[in-house]
Write a protein that holds these residues in place. Structure first.
Motif, PDB file in Angstrom:
ATOM      1  N   ALA A  41      24.851 -69.070  -9.376  1.00  0.00           N
ATOM      2  CA  ALA A  41      24.481 -67.650  -9.474  1.00  0.00           C
ATOM      3  C   ALA A  41      23.692 -67.306 -10.722  1.00  0.00           C
ATOM      4  CB  ALA A  41      25.752 -66.796  -9.419  1.00  0.00           C
ATOM      5  N   GLY A  42      23.648 -68.195 -11.734  1.00  0.00           N
ATOM      6  CA  GLY A  42      23.032 -67.776 -12.993  1.00  0.00           C
ATOM      7  C   GLY A  42      23.780 -66.577 -13.542  1.00  0.00           C
ATOM      8  N   ASP A  43      23.061 -65.500 -13.828  1.00  0.00           N
ATOM      9  CA  ASP A  43      23.702 -64.256 -14.274  1.00  0.00           C
ATOM     10  C   ASP A  43      23.763 -63.203 -13.169  1.00  0.00           C
ATOM     11  OD1 ASP A  43      24.793 -64.616 -16.748  1.00  0.00           O
ATOM     12  OD2 ASP A  43      23.170 -63.700 -17.885  1.00  0.00           O
ATOM     13  N   LEU A  44      23.673 -63.643 -11.928  1.00  0.00           N
ATOM     14  CA  LEU A  44      23.900 -62.715 -10.814  1.00  0.00           C
ATOM     15  C   LEU A  44      25.381 -62.331 -10.783  1.00  0.00           C
ATOM     16  CD1 LEU A  44      23.178 -61.261  -8.139  1.00  0.00           C
ATOM     17  CD2 LEU A  44      23.661 -63.441  -6.981  1.00  0.00           C
ATOM     18  N   ASN A  45      25.675 -61.073 -10.985  1.00  0.00           N
ATOM     19  CA  ASN A  45      27.055 -60.603 -10.978  1.00  0.00           C
ATOM     20  C   ASN A  45      27.050 -59.092 -10.814  1.00  0.00           C
ATOM     21  OD1 ASN A  45      29.845 -60.651 -11.140  1.00  0.00           O
ATOM     22  ND2 ASN A  45      29.927 -60.979 -13.350  1.00  0.00           N
ATOM     23  N   TRP A  46      28.186 -58.558 -10.493  1.00  0.00           N
ATOM     24  CA  TRP A  46      28.376 -57.105 -10.461  1.00  0.00           C
ATOM     25  C   TRP A  46      28.813 -56.715 -11.871  1.00  0.00           C
ATOM     26  CZ3 TRP A  46      30.968 -54.418  -5.719  1.00  0.00           C
ATOM     27  CH2 TRP A  46      30.914 -53.030  -5.861  1.00  0.00           C
ATOM     28  N   TRP A  47      27.832 -56.424 -12.711  1.00  0.00           N
ATOM     29  CA  TRP A  47      28.097 -56.119 -14.119  1.00  0.00           C
ATOM     30  C   TRP A  47      28.536 -54.659 -14.249  1.00  0.00           C
ATOM     31  CZ3 TRP A  47      28.636 -60.310 -16.831  1.00  0.00           C
ATOM     32  CH2 TRP A  47      27.882 -61.439 -16.540  1.00  0.00           C
ATOM     33  N   TYR A  48      29.821 -54.440 -14.036  1.00  0.00           N
ATOM     34  CA  TYR A  48      30.403 -53.102 -14.061  1.00  0.00           C
ATOM     35  C   TYR A  48      31.040 -52.883 -15.435  1.00  0.00           C
ATOM     36  CZ  TYR A  48      32.802 -48.956 -12.149  1.00  0.00           C
ATOM     37  OH  TYR A  48      33.245 -47.682 -11.903  1.00  0.00           O
ATOM     38  N   TRP A  49      30.307 -52.241 -16.313  1.00  0.00           N
ATOM     39  CA  TRP A  49      30.803 -51.969 -17.666  1.00  0.00           C
ATOM     40  C   TRP A  49      31.470 -50.602 -17.711  1.00  0.00           C
ATOM     41  CZ3 TRP A  49      30.669 -56.274 -20.355  1.00  0.00           C
ATOM     42  CH2 TRP A  49      29.670 -57.212 -20.095  1.00  0.00           C
ATOM     43  N   LYS A  50      32.542 -50.489 -18.446  1.00  0.00           N
ATOM     44  CA  LYS A  50      33.335 -49.260 -18.456  1.00  0.00           C
ATOM     45  C   LYS A  50      32.565 -48.054 -18.980  1.00  0.00           C
ATOM     46  CE  LYS A  50      37.732 -49.600 -19.562  1.00  0.00           C
ATOM     47  NZ  LYS A  50      38.993 -49.963 -20.264  1.00  0.00           N
ATOM     48  N   ASP A  51      31.550 -48.293 -19.815  1.00  0.00           N
ATOM     49  CA  ASP A  51      30.791 -47.173 -20.363  1.00  0.00           C
ATOM     50  C   ASP A  51      29.503 -46.888 -19.590  1.00  0.00           C
ATOM     51  OD1 ASP A  51      29.437 -49.441 -21.122  1.00  0.00           O
ATOM     52  OD2 ASP A  51      29.225 -48.882 -23.234  1.00  0.00           O
ATOM     53  N   ASP A  52      29.351 -47.492 -18.408  1.00  0.00           N
ATOM     54  CA  ASP A  52      28.179 -47.190 -17.576  1.00  0.00           C
ATOM     55  C   ASP A  52      28.195 -45.736 -17.125  1.00  0.00           C
ATOM     56  OD1 ASP A  52      27.122 -49.718 -17.699  1.00  0.00           O
ATOM     57  OD2 ASP A  52      27.851 -50.358 -15.730  1.00  0.00           O
ATOM     58  N   THR A  53      27.015 -45.170 -17.019  1.00  0.00           N
ATOM     59  CA  THR A  53      26.912 -43.857 -16.396  1.00  0.00           C
ATOM     60  C   THR A  53      27.041 -44.025 -14.879  1.00  0.00           C
ATOM     61  OG1 THR A  53      24.509 -43.989 -16.097  1.00  0.00           O
ATOM     62  CG2 THR A  53      25.324 -43.128 -18.214  1.00  0.00           C
ATOM     63  N   LYS A  54      27.230 -42.913 -14.181  1.00  0.00           N
ATOM     64  CA  LYS A  54      27.312 -42.971 -12.722  1.00  0.00           C
ATOM     65  C   LYS A  54      26.028 -43.551 -12.131  1.00  0.00           C
ATOM     66  CE  LYS A  54      31.396 -41.119 -11.978  1.00  0.00           C
ATOM     67  NZ  LYS A  54      32.492 -41.901 -11.310  1.00  0.00           N
ATOM     68  N   GLU A  55      24.896 -43.177 -12.714  1.00  0.00           N
ATOM     69  CA  GLU A  55      23.615 -43.667 -12.218  1.00  0.00           C
ATOM     70  C   GLU A  55      23.481 -45.176 -12.439  1.00  0.00           C
ATOM     71  OE1 GLU A  55      24.048 -41.035 -14.156  1.00  0.00           O
ATOM     72  OE2 GLU A  55      23.586 -39.440 -12.709  1.00  0.00           O
ATOM     73  N   GLU A  56      23.917 -45.651 -13.615  1.00  0.00           N
ATOM     74  CA  GLU A  56      23.856 -47.080 -13.908  1.00  0.00           C
ATOM     75  C   GLU A  56      24.782 -47.865 -12.990  1.00  0.00           C
ATOM     76  OE1 GLU A  56      22.814 -47.039 -18.709  1.00  0.00           O
ATOM     77  OE2 GLU A  56      24.894 -46.788 -18.023  1.00  0.00           O
ATOM     78  N   GLU A  57      25.963 -47.330 -12.758  1.00  0.00           N
ATOM     79  CA  GLU A  57      26.913 -48.011 -11.882  1.00  0.00           C
ATOM     80  C   GLU A  57      26.369 -48.099 -10.466  1.00  0.00           C
ATOM     81  OE1 GLU A  57      29.611 -48.973  -9.041  1.00  0.00           O
ATOM     82  OE2 GLU A  57      29.051 -46.853  -9.181  1.00  0.00           O
ATOM     83  N   ARG A  58      25.791 -47.012  -9.973  1.00  0.00           N
ATOM     84  CA  ARG A  58      25.249 -47.010  -8.616  1.00  0.00           C
ATOM     85  C   ARG A  58      24.087 -47.997  -8.496  1.00  0.00           C
ATOM     86  NH1 ARG A  58      20.900 -44.926  -6.762  1.00  0.00           N
ATOM     87  NH2 ARG A  58      20.626 -43.602  -8.605  1.00  0.00           N
ATOM     88  N   ALA A  59      23.183 -47.992  -9.481  1.00  0.00           N
ATOM     89  CA  ALA A  59      22.030 -48.893  -9.435  1.00  0.00           C
ATOM     90  C   ALA A  59      22.483 -50.358  -9.443  1.00  0.00           C
ATOM     91  CB  ALA A  59      21.097 -48.618 -10.615  1.00  0.00           C
ATOM     92  N   MET A  60      23.471 -50.663 -10.287  1.00  0.00           N
ATOM     93  CA  MET A  60      23.983 -52.032 -10.340  1.00  0.00           C
ATOM     94  C   MET A  60      24.641 -52.421  -9.030  1.00  0.00           C
ATOM     95  SD  MET A  60      24.623 -54.956 -11.675  1.00  0.00           S
ATOM     96  CE  MET A  60      23.854 -54.653 -13.273  1.00  0.00           C
ATOM     97  N   ARG A  61      25.479 -51.539  -8.490  1.00  0.00           N
ATOM     98  CA  ARG A  61      26.174 -51.831  -7.238  1.00  0.00           C
ATOM     99  C   ARG A  61      25.178 -52.118  -6.119  1.00  0.00           C
ATOM    100  NH1 ARG A  61      28.447 -47.371  -6.711  1.00  0.00           N
ATOM    101  NH2 ARG A  61      27.118 -46.430  -5.124  1.00  0.00           N
ATOM    102  N   GLU A  62      24.176 -51.264  -5.974  1.00  0.00           N
ATOM    103  CA  GLU A  62      23.206 -51.425  -4.902  1.00  0.00           C
ATOM    104  C   GLU A  62      22.369 -52.683  -5.085  1.00  0.00           C
ATOM    105  OE1 GLU A  62      21.002 -47.800  -4.785  1.00  0.00           O
ATOM    106  OE2 GLU A  62      22.648 -46.638  -3.879  1.00  0.00           O
ATOM    107  N   HIS A  63      21.994 -52.960  -6.333  1.00  0.00           N
ATOM    108  CA  HIS A  63      21.196 -54.158  -6.598  1.00  0.00           C
ATOM    109  C   HIS A  63      22.006 -55.416  -6.274  1.00  0.00           C
ATOM    110  CE1 HIS A  63      18.500 -56.508  -9.672  1.00  0.00           C
ATOM    111  NE2 HIS A  63      18.207 -56.789  -8.420  1.00  0.00           N
ATOM    112  N   PHE A  64      23.225 -55.478  -6.772  1.00  0.00           N
ATOM    113  CA  PHE A  64      24.070 -56.644  -6.545  1.00  0.00           C
ATOM    114  C   PHE A  64      24.362 -56.840  -5.064  1.00  0.00           C
ATOM    115  CE2 PHE A  64      28.414 -58.333  -6.006  1.00  0.00           C
ATOM    116  CZ  PHE A  64      28.217 -59.607  -6.528  1.00  0.00           C
ATOM    117  N   GLN A  65      24.791 -55.801  -4.401  1.00  0.00           N
ATOM    118  CA  GLN A  65      25.146 -55.931  -2.991  1.00  0.00           C
ATOM    119  C   GLN A  65      23.931 -56.290  -2.138  1.00  0.00           C
ATOM    120  OE1 GLN A  65      27.313 -52.398  -1.826  1.00  0.00           O
ATOM    121  NE2 GLN A  65      29.088 -52.935  -3.082  1.00  0.00           N
TER     122      GLN A  65
END
Length: 239
Positions: A135-159
């Motif tokens: 995977a390299g650095d492919l991961n669901w990088w869910y950081w506790k201080d993410d904004t809602k927008e950052e979390e959504r963008a990461m989730r959609e990109h990863f999935q």
């Protein structure tokens, strides 16, 4: 599934031995040697009669070390397969730089690159009847201080990336980040991948010296009927 051996070196670095090849992924550094080490890159792998292919998924210091190019002094036939963000000086014919979404047929192996949720690529390789995903650095990088927008963008990109990888429901071995810095979210990406892709065997990486986390991940993916592997030490034989 054809027979193979897998060695854990350190962090996200593994050596995979098949009938005709040694594949080395994301070399970062050698851990301190111990008397009971199962593997030595210099002795057993780099000077083998088998074909040696070195993979580097991106240029972060914990996934790429330019010392790999000095290994040519031990084995002049080594082939390098690198993410396109890695700069190569004095490029030779056995160096390949790949972007996401590329394919390569080389010396009996088939390779496809996928995107990452960081930089660089992830690798899907078919070699000697074995299909392996690093995977390299492919991961669901869910950081506790993410904004809602950052979390959504990461989730959609990863999935979205995992959805493409899941078209291959016959992956034998997946090497995937389980990073304790994510705290309670450290298993999020790995569990999602296990559930969607269903590799036969899934091995954690990117955990530094936090070996305890590998046993918990093994237990967590049982419910997806995926075999997990716990890791006890560096330079060790896993499979």
């Amino acid at each position: 599934m054809e027979k193979f051996e897998l060695y854990y070196i350190y962090h996200s670095c593994f050596a995979l031995e098949t009938k005709n090849y040694f594949l080395i992924f994301d070399y970062f550094k050698m851990p301190l040697k111990e008397k009971n080490d199962d593997i030595s890159l210099e002795d057993k792998i780099l000077q083998t009669d088998k074909k040696v292919i070195i993979f580097s998924s991106h240029n972060h210091h914990d996934h790429f070390n330019k010392d790999i190019f000095n290994w040519k002094n031990l084995n002049s036939s080594i082939t390098y397969i690198l993410s396109s963000d890695i700069t190569i000086e004095n490029k030779q014919g056995n160096y390949f730089r790949l972007n996401k979404g590329e394919t390569l047929e080389l010396d009996g192996i088939s390779l496809t690159t996928y995107d990452s949720t960081d930089i660089g690529v992830s690798f899907l390789i078919k070699v000697d009847g074995i299909k392996v995903f690093h995977a390299g650095d492919l991961n669901w990088w869910y950081w506790k201080d993410d904004t809602k927008e950052e979390e959504r963008a990461m989730r959609e990109h990863f999935q979205g990336i995992v959805g493409k990888v899941s078209e291959h429901q016959d992956i034998d071995l997946a090497l995937f980040p389980i990073d304790p810095r994510l705290e309670e979210f450290c298993f999020l990406g790995g569990e999602y991948f296990a559930n969607k892709v269903h590799p036969k065997i899934m091995v954690p990486m990117h955990f530094d010296d936090n070996f305890f986390i590998t046993e918990e991940f093994k237990e967590r993916i049982v419910k997806f009927k995926v075999k997990g592997i716990s890791i006890k030490k560096t330079n060790s034989s896993l499979l």
